[in-house]
Enzyme design. Structure first.
Site, short mmCIF file in Angstrom:
data_model
loop_
_atom_site.label_atom_id
_atom_site.label_comp_id
_atom_site.label_asym_id
_atom_site.label_seq_id
_atom_site.Cartn_x
_atom_site.Cartn_y
_atom_site.Cartn_z
CE LYS A 187 -3.56 -2.56 -0.41
NZ LYS A 187 -4.24 -3.13 0.58
C1 LIG Z 1 -5.44 -4.36 1.01
C2 LIG Z 1 -6.74 -4.33 1.00
C3 LIG Z 1 -7.68 -4.46 2.07
C4 LIG Z 1 -6.88 -5.22 3.17
O1 LIG Z 1 -6.00 -4.58 3.82
P1 LIG Z 1 -5.26 -5.48 4.87
O2 LIG Z 1 -4.61 -4.14 5.76
O3 LIG Z 1 -4.36 -6.40 4.28
O4 LIG Z 1 -6.13 -6.10 5.82
C5 LIG Z 1 -9.12 -4.46 1.88
N1 LIG Z 1 -9.41 -3.95 0.76
C6 LIG Z 1 -9.01 -3.52 -0.15
C7 LIG Z 1 -9.49 -2.86 -1.34
C8 LIG Z 1 -7.50 -3.87 -0.25
O5 LIG Z 1 -6.60 -3.37 -1.21
#
Ligand SMILES: *Cc1c(COP(=O)(O)O)cnc(C)c1O
Length: 387
Positions: A187
């Site tokens: 991210k």
């Molecule tokens: C990465 C992601 C999540 C989950 O995030 P985590 O921190 O790994 O739990 C949820 N929704 C979307 C659209 C994502 O890309």
């Protein structure tokens, strides 16, 4: 000389993060404590709204779950989600015994289709979970208007949307019920694993803080630092174990400082892709018209109809050239669990189906060099010329 492989995503961790982790580990307090509080405070002030509460969690998935729980979502309730998302968006609805209702996307933005939301509403609908796909804000005005009209809660999955604005207003500061960010490895900032929920509602925030740590009415740091004897607490609900560690928060504080530079780099890379891929038979990602911020978590191209290259072939050829790509996402209605449990058929999701056949996420990460990017662009150019 063989070129080093260009991954599709890569976190940028520097000596600042490593030193911060070392300090946290030497401090004697490694779990949720002063660093987590500091990270929450700095995150809140980064978003820039005075009236926000921020709650650090160990993943965005945990944050989405806490938000739905705090808003009272339970069995028999329906929650509207886009089909073009990661499974976490929908799975948290099932954690609470409620049912996700899958909606198609807008073919241009790839965000949830607002008319589709209206059509999906039933007497059981309790909430909408828009996803700011790739880092492009959803039509928040329209979504909040529908929510107000039908008395629905809005929980924004902002896993891609740090930072991101719509009509000048930062995602996280709109009047939804909760907004959840992710600090997963790929991210826009990372804590290894982690997430942050923000809300303007005190009650929602209090419930999430309690449920984040076993349903305890006082957390360990609170008890540890209290002047009065700290052993006493009460369990007020069967809570979860969703707290963020101070080790992870220490990374987050350093990453947040770098976020303006990270964003500028992502924007520059996206602008170069947009400019230099313009004449190829590709549909490039939708860019907001105004001066709004796209977080550019993803750069998703689509092969245009008529091009004699399949999506899968393109991915394979790029991989053979040492270029990593990905597909965001296999729509949820195509996964066995969701398809079978809710009898989902592809015909219900024509825009997501069409997008799915042609989408490829190109390499985009802050440490990507201009030379790396030129190589990706040249490789795509050559592939398209041959097709
Ligand atoms: C990465 C992601 C999540 C989950 O995030 P985590 O921190 O790994 O739990 C949820 N929704 C979307 C659209 C994502 O890309």
């Amino acid at each position: 000389m063989t070129r080093p492989f260009i991954p599709f995503a890569l976190p940028e961790i520097g000596s600042e993060e490593i030193d911060a982790v070392t300090r946290a580990m030497r401090s004697g307090w490694v779990t949720t404590g002063p660093k987590t509080k500091e990270f929450e405070e700095k995150f809140r002030s980064f978003l820039g709204a005075e009236d926000l509460e921020s709650i650090a969690v160990n993943s965005a998935t945990a944050g989405l779950h806490l938000a739905l729980e705090a808003l009272g979502i339970g069995p028999q309730d329906q929650v509207i989600v886009p089909t073009l998302t990661f499974t976490a968006t929908a799975e948290v609805v099932r954690y609470l015994g409620a049912d996700p209702v899958f909606v198609d996307i807008d073919p241009d933005t790839l965000n949830i289709d607002v008319q589709g939301i209206r059509r999906a509403i039933t007497p059981h609908t309790k909430a909408i979970m828009p996803v700011h796909y790739g880092g492009l804000a959803c039509d928040m005005e329209a979504i909040l208007e529908i929510a107000a009209e039908f008395d629905l809660r809005v929980i924004e999955d902002a896993a891609h949307a740090l930072p991101c604005t719509r009509n000048g207003r930062m995602i996280g500061t709109w009047n939804s019920d909760a907004t959840v960010f992710s600090f997963y490895a790929n991210k826009t900032i990372t804590t290894g694993e982690g997430g942050m929920v923000v809300t303007k509602n005190r009650h929602t925030a209090d419930r999430m803080r309690i449920m984040r740590l076993h349903g305890m009415n006082r957390d360990a740091f609170d008890r540890f630092t209290s002047k009065k004897p700290g052993w006493h607490y009460q369990i007020v609900a069967p809570g979860y174990k969703y707290n963020l560690t101070d080790i992870a928060a220490a990374i987050g504080i350093e990453q947040l400082k770098k976020l303006p530079r990270f964003l500028a780099r992502r924007q520059a890379l996206a602008d170069t892709y947009l400019r230099e891929l313009r004449d190829l038979p590709l549909k490039l990602p939708y860019k907001p018209e105004s001066s709004d911020t796209h977080a550019w978590h993803l750069f998703v191209i689509r092969l245009q109809p008529g091009i004699r290259l399949s999506r899968d072939q393109t991915i394979e050829e790029l991989a053979a050239l040492g270029i990593g790509t990905s597909v965001h996402y296999i729509p949820l209605h195509r996964h066995p669990y969701w398809r079978d449990r809710y009898s989902l058929v592809p015909e219900r999701f024509p825009a997501a189906e069409q997008a799915y056949q042609s989408i490829i996420s190109l390499p985009l990460y802050t440490a990507m060099t201009d030379a790396d990017q030129q190589y990706v662009i040249e490789s795509l150019r050559n592939l398209c010329r041959r097709a």
